[in-house]
Design a protein around this motif. Sequence first.
Motif, PDB file in Angstrom:
ATOM      1  N   ASP A 404      89.759  64.077-115.652  1.00 39.16           N
ATOM      2  CA  ASP A 404      89.760  65.527-115.501  1.00 39.16           C
ATOM      3  C   ASP A 404      89.811  66.182-116.882  1.00 39.16           C
ATOM      4  O   ASP A 404      89.774  65.513-117.911  1.00 39.16           O
ATOM      5  N   ASP A 405      89.909  67.503-116.898  1.00 40.36           N
ATOM      6  CA  ASP A 405      89.886  68.243-118.166  1.00 40.36           C
ATOM      7  C   ASP A 405      91.072  67.900-119.062  1.00 40.36           C
ATOM      8  O   ASP A 405      91.023  68.112-120.276  1.00 40.36           O
ATOM      9  N   ARG A 406      92.144  67.344-118.473  1.00 43.11           N
ATOM     10  CA  ARG A 406      93.329  67.009-119.269  1.00 43.11           C
ATOM     11  C   ARG A 406      93.298  65.577-119.788  1.00 43.11           C
ATOM     12  O   ARG A 406      94.129  65.200-120.603  1.00 43.11           O
ATOM     13  N   SER A 407      92.380  64.785-119.305  1.00 45.98           N
ATOM     14  CA  SER A 407      92.331  63.373-119.675  1.00 45.98           C
ATOM     15  C   SER A 407      91.937  63.197-121.133  1.00 45.98           C
ATOM     16  O   SER A 407      90.903  63.702-121.583  1.00 45.98           O
ATOM     17  N   GLN A 411      88.180  63.611-122.605  1.00 52.02           N
ATOM     18  CA  GLN A 411      87.919  64.556-123.696  1.00 52.02           C
ATOM     19  C   GLN A 411      87.298  63.858-124.896  1.00 52.02           C
ATOM     20  O   GLN A 411      86.389  64.380-125.545  1.00 52.02           O
ATOM     21  N   SER A 430      95.854  65.031-130.690  1.00 51.52           N
ATOM     22  CA  SER A 430      96.581  65.768-129.652  1.00 51.52           C
ATOM     23  C   SER A 430      97.710  64.996-128.996  1.00 51.52           C
ATOM     24  O   SER A 430      98.421  65.542-128.153  1.00 51.52           O
ATOM     25  N   HIS A 432      97.639  62.401-126.847  1.00 50.16           N
ATOM     26  CA  HIS A 432      97.453  61.963-125.460  1.00 50.16           C
ATOM     27  C   HIS A 432      98.079  60.587-125.262  1.00 50.16           C
ATOM     28  O   HIS A 432      97.851  59.670-126.056  1.00 50.16           O
TER      29      HIS A 432
END
Length: 681
Positions: A404-407, A411, A430, A432
Amino acid sequence: MSHLTDNAHVRALIARWTEHGWLRALDGAFAGFLADEVPNAPPLLLLAAALASHQLGRGHPCLDLEQTLADPGFALSLPPEGSLGSAGEEAPPLPSAVLASVSLADWQAALVHPQLVGDGPGATPLVRVGARLYLRRYWQYEQSVRAGIDARIATPLPLREAVLRAALSVLFAQDPALQPDWQKLACVLAARSAFAIVTGGPGTGKTTTVVRLLAVLQSMALADPAGRALRIRLAAPTGKAAARLNESIAGAVARLDLAALSDGDAVRAAIPVEVTTLHRLLGTRPDTRHFRHHAGNPLPVDVLVVDEASMVDLEMMAAVLAALPQSARLILLGDKDQLSSVEAGAVLGQLCSRAEAAHYTPATVAWLAGIDELGGQIPAELVDAEGTALDQAVTMLRHSYRFDDRSGIGQLARAVNAGKVEALRSVLASGHAELARVVLAQSGQAALRRLVIDGASAPSSPSAADRPATKAPVGYRHYLATLHATRPQPGAGQDETDDWARRVLAAHGRFQMLCALRRGAWGVEGLNRQIAGWLHEEGLIPAADGWYAGRPVLVTRNDYGLGLMNGDIGITLDLPGSEGALRVAFPAGDGSGGIKWVQPSRLQAVDTVYALTVHKSQGSEFEHAALVLPDRLNPILTRELVYTGITRAKRWFSLLEAGEPAVLEQAVQRRVLRVSGLMAA
């Protein structure tokens, strides 16, 4: 250019390049054959012939004269990695120096030789089309592939729209968040065409889409009073990819809710779940590149689905199209942004070169708008009055259900795929949880060792080995621990022994070290030796070379006698109660979950595979994938390679950089440029 006006000088140059491994022996032999057959052949023609053959070995169906003159080193990837010669040994002249005084006009003029070079059909060994020079066989493959695709696109197929609408309503739930629903749109476009492509990144639902498409096609076939179920075959380019598709497609078929279809049970029964390799489908013939199925003996199929189509080379695609009956549908699935096949050609990538912007014509959009079940409209920016017939047969899935957009992995893959360096830096900085970045110049070999063995990029407490496997990435300790902990007792039956092998293979598949290069300290050759040494020092394997329990091996050449394909991976196991007898366990490769046991002495073409090239990893997924980049830029380092490496990871991805960050950033700004005329007007 005086040195290129003498045949003897050019043949000597080609011989030196061959001796140093810059050209293959085959390349030099081809140029030598032409020179022997036609003594007056221009020297530049002989050089072009050797380089055209060389390009085939690098995956290019032809030699682009213009690109070669503009940047010889990059276009030809010469000299290859690690082959600049030994100390005290004089290296041959570089292609850039040899070609510095050659103009395009000079080279093209040298190729005006009717005995050796043609411009189309004929018997000459070479074919020139503009600035592209082909070996005739590959020019013919390219012509055959494009003609076969164009003929299918031009073939109108009957479409039972009422049945199509009913099937869409049953197979797809309306989702307001998906406007339009690209999976549904792919089914509609493919249902009306004898040729279709469904492309998309990892987790976009290509397998789900094709299963629903097959349900639609079978519904339409069975709704015809005089009809019968379609004969459908599923295939993939490698045994590994076939096994993966077999597992995923069986699950997708089982999950289909067809209760609302009047013929739902018949539709489900008519969707195959068995996947084969393309070689097995076409029927290999020993000691020949020809197949049992061809234009004169076509496959008995109505629909052929080919998964992981980015791995299908030009020659194989030509063979597939030749073996398909004219009435049969061909559906290709794959990620257009992945690396192309190792062999010559980048068929899927070139066919999908316009997929991002779609280029659907107003006529296509108007027809789709009439199908209420689709929901949503095609965005205006994807409409093009000049769209080609091929554009209308291609659907790109644009919504990832895995990332998803948060992965962080998603990204990172998107930033690399777009070639956006600033976005790449931002994602890596970032924090992650599923991403790790290790700069080996700063952290040293210890960090690499920790990651390879335990999956951790930094010391932690509790240690990586003690953390629950579901909450942390694993390294190679995990599968070796599984090997020992689950080993059956002496006297165990075959079922128990097979189950042990399945567990070990599954555990091994959770982590994989990936490399860009084959040679050097940061290539598979150097890292395989290094990793084996570390595992031996840790007491996890009994030896660091030869055959031993726990050794993972990669098949490097098809072995039809053993039923093993290039790219298959097996694990060496010591059978319980057999006094240390070793056998290599391979997945059966047919999706059955079975195990194929092979004596090590029968495996003539295998390599240890703690480290695997990104090319060889295609068609595979790992919970944790680690990609190591070398300390300097190399022609093989491209956006597609980095993207493919990242997208092998399902849950965790580790990036290991042996050099400066600039290597990564430069790599993602370079595209694979497979020279081809497949999409030429």
